[in-house]
Design an enzyme around this catalytic site. Sequence first.
Site, PDB file in Angstrom:
ATOM      1  N   ASP A 119      -6.915   4.327  -4.678  1.00 54.48           N
ATOM      2  CA  ASP A 119      -7.588   4.201  -3.375  1.00 54.48           C
ATOM      3  C   ASP A 119      -8.205   5.576  -3.131  1.00 54.48           C
ATOM      4  OD1 ASP A 119      -7.886   2.342  -0.907  1.00 54.48           O
ATOM      5  OD2 ASP A 119      -7.227   4.207   0.001  1.00 54.48           O
ATOM      6  N   LYS A 168       0.865  -1.180   0.000  1.00 53.15           N
ATOM      7  CA  LYS A 168       0.000   0.000   0.000  1.00 53.15           C
ATOM      8  C   LYS A 168       0.898   1.224   0.000  1.00 53.15           C
ATOM      9  CE  LYS A 168      -4.409   1.085   0.138  1.00 53.15           C
ATOM     10  NZ  LYS A 168      -5.580   0.386  -0.411  1.00 53.15           N
TER      11      LYS A 168
HETATM   12  P1  NDP Z   1     -13.020   7.799  -2.867  1.00 56.66           P
HETATM   13  O1  NDP Z   1     -11.961   8.812  -2.655  1.00 56.66           O
HETATM   14  O2  NDP Z   1     -13.565   7.584  -4.221  1.00 56.66           O
HETATM   15  O3  NDP Z   1     -14.261   8.096  -1.890  1.00 56.66           O
HETATM   16  C1  NDP Z   1     -14.087   8.143  -0.510  1.00 56.66           C
HETATM   17  C2  NDP Z   1     -15.405   8.560   0.101  1.00 56.66           C
HETATM   18  O4  NDP Z   1     -15.310   8.448   1.505  1.00 56.66           O
HETATM   19  C3  NDP Z   1     -15.766  10.010  -0.187  1.00 56.66           C
HETATM   20  O5  NDP Z   1     -17.159  10.147  -0.228  1.00 56.66           O
HETATM   21  C4  NDP Z   1     -15.168  10.727   1.017  1.00 56.66           C
HETATM   22  O6  NDP Z   1     -15.771  11.974   1.318  1.00 56.66           O
HETATM   23  C5  NDP Z   1     -15.469   9.743   2.115  1.00 56.66           C
HETATM   24  N1  NDP Z   1     -14.506   9.901   3.196  1.00 56.66           N
HETATM   25  C6  NDP Z   1     -13.153   9.809   3.115  1.00 56.66           C
HETATM   26  N2  NDP Z   1     -12.606  10.065   4.306  1.00 56.66           N
HETATM   27  C7  NDP Z   1     -13.646  10.333   5.146  1.00 56.66           C
HETATM   28  C8  NDP Z   1     -13.733  10.661   6.509  1.00 56.66           C
HETATM   29  N3  NDP Z   1     -12.637  10.770   7.272  1.00 56.66           N
HETATM   30  N4  NDP Z   1     -14.970  10.846   7.036  1.00 56.66           N
HETATM   31  C9  NDP Z   1     -16.074  10.724   6.284  1.00 56.66           C
HETATM   32  N5  NDP Z   1     -16.057  10.424   4.970  1.00 56.66           N
HETATM   33  C10 NDP Z   1     -14.858  10.235   4.429  1.00 56.66           C
HETATM   34  O7  NDP Z   1     -12.428   6.435  -2.265  1.00 56.66           O
HETATM   35  P2  NDP Z   1     -12.868   4.947  -2.557  1.00 56.66           P
HETATM   36  O8  NDP Z   1     -14.330   4.884  -2.748  1.00 56.66           O
HETATM   37  O9  NDP Z   1     -11.964   4.392  -3.572  1.00 56.66           O
HETATM   38  O10 NDP Z   1     -12.463   4.240  -1.179  1.00 56.66           O
HETATM   39  C11 NDP Z   1     -13.359   4.175  -0.071  1.00 56.66           C
HETATM   40  C12 NDP Z   1     -12.883   3.076   0.869  1.00 56.66           C
HETATM   41  O11 NDP Z   1     -12.846   1.832   0.159  1.00 56.66           O
HETATM   42  C13 NDP Z   1     -11.483   3.260   1.459  1.00 56.66           C
HETATM   43  O12 NDP Z   1     -11.449   2.687   2.756  1.00 56.66           O
HETATM   44  C14 NDP Z   1     -10.618   2.401   0.529  1.00 56.66           C
HETATM   45  O13 NDP Z   1      -9.426   1.987   1.157  1.00 56.66           O
HETATM   46  C15 NDP Z   1     -11.555   1.241   0.290  1.00 56.66           C
HETATM   47  N6  NDP Z   1     -11.255   0.449  -0.898  1.00 56.66           N
HETATM   48  C16 NDP Z   1     -11.251   1.019  -2.134  1.00 56.66           C
HETATM   49  C17 NDP Z   1     -11.001   0.242  -3.243  1.00 56.66           C
HETATM   50  C18 NDP Z   1     -11.113   0.781  -4.632  1.00 56.66           C
HETATM   51  O14 NDP Z   1     -11.072  -0.022  -5.585  1.00 56.66           O
HETATM   52  N7  NDP Z   1     -11.276   2.081  -4.830  1.00 56.66           N
HETATM   53  C19 NDP Z   1     -10.624  -1.174  -3.118  1.00 56.66           C
HETATM   54  C20 NDP Z   1     -10.751  -1.704  -1.778  1.00 56.66           C
HETATM   55  C21 NDP Z   1     -11.018  -0.884  -0.715  1.00 56.66           C
HETATM   56  P3  NDP Z   1     -14.940  13.338   1.019  1.00 56.66           P
HETATM   57  O15 NDP Z   1     -14.934  13.446  -0.478  1.00 56.66           O
HETATM   58  O16 NDP Z   1     -15.708  14.388   1.712  1.00 56.66           O
HETATM   59  O17 NDP Z   1     -13.567  13.119   1.591  1.00 56.66           O
END
Ligand code: NDP
Length: 463
Positions: free
Chosen positions: A183, A143
Amino acid sequence: MPQAKKLSSKPATAPSKKGGDVDEFLHLIAARNPSEPEFLQAVHEVAQDVLPFIADKPEYRELKVLERMTEPDRILSFRVAWQDDDGHVHINRGYRVQGNNAIGPYKGGLRFHPSVNQSILKFLAFEQTFKNSLTSLPMGGGKGGSDFDPKGRSDSEVMRFCQAFMTELVNHIGPDCDVPAGDIGVGAREIGYLFGQHKRLTRQFQGILTGKGPSFGGSLMRPEATGFGVVYMMDNMLRHAGDSLDGKTCVVSGSGNVATFCVAKLNEFGAKVVTLSDSSGFIHDPEGIDAEKLAWVMDLKNNRRGRIDAYAKEFKCDFQADAKPWTVPCDLAFPCATQNELNEIDAAALVKNGCHAISEGANMPTTPGAVQVLQEGGISLAPAKAANAGGVAVSGLEMSQNSQRYAWTSEEVDTKLKSIMAGIHEQCVTYGEPDQSNVNYLKGANIAGFVKVAEAMIAQGVH
Ligand code: NDP
């Protein structure tokens, strides 16, 4: 909801005498990794299932397999200096944690978020090792990322940052060595800029990143894969219990890549999703977030880069600032935003309101206290390392396609994804259903993920 068989993640056996082993082990890990709470939390969750499992397997213990797995192969940390549109110089810190490559090249995403630090990336790399093992594909765990915040930055600023980041990372990755992906904060735009800079520096067109655009080697279905996989996992869990997704009310957090494709697939299965969120709060739409509204959200987040409260104004529903959606009554919950976003109080609200099952889209979204409340409340919990493995699985399929210089159709990739998620579910049942009625998905995922990596480490000798 008809319940032919009880879905439960209650531990089938009490940890009792093995608790001493776990405490001793965690004490050592804590001493070696001070000030790394997220990493210790992830290790704790795995150790409490794996240590009892290996209690009567001396080869694992004598060769200190779990101890070695908790020490990353290496951690790279580097300066990333870049200039904003006004010519001001900024300095961020970049990282790559190469966790474990016993079963394949390091594989895992890059996160760009101000909260990024060594503890978070070590926890993510550790989790990734187990997750990648569960996919049955040959991928080790890694990572990386940076404390850079892409929010509010222009495309050209993001491009300059990505170019500076890759100028250092280029020395440490390769198609048979380490293949990063996206991510939080790293989507198609960032992967494109990172790939372009790697190509420019090396003069090689190589599969060194996944999540690429389909015009330059990206797999079809990669953007959808994590969110779709989270729902396929839930579908498998419900079918195992004689139930289905049809007609279920679902609560989803986040509004990024994972959350939005999770909603899309839930709609296809006939479920109704009533919430989405971002770091400013959540929207509650009791009518359901249908395909048309979802397309609007995706445009808001991917193109207009707006905040989720705009949805409430557009579709005339409730928005609660600085709050999380877990108090909204639901059958099923899908935390898809970030780590530790669901705490004990949230878990108690889910239990009280009749939620039956959770499939984790985000990595480690549930705090240890919340896990306990959910287990005591009889809620079945598919942990992230199983439930969100669809994303890295399709990344693995992207690597295969790049090696073959070939591209599969969406249908081909989706069929493989479904089969991989069914295989993960099966492994969780094998190791998590000792009495054939209560599946402990947490335990099942931890042990199944561990066994394959451990066997490979033992075969390859001590190093
Ligand atoms: P994105 O950046 O596309 O979206 C993240 C979302 O989570 C946004 O809506 C963001 O809101 C919100 N968010 C982030 N930090 C916080 C916080 N501290 N409090 C509240 N909301 C928060 O990321 P992904 O969708 O790609 O990833 C989301 C999760 O899934 C992560 O844990 C990632 O590690 C996991 N994941 C992702 C994969 C992938 O293929 N993308 C694969 C496996 C796991 P805001 O825009 O306001 O920050």
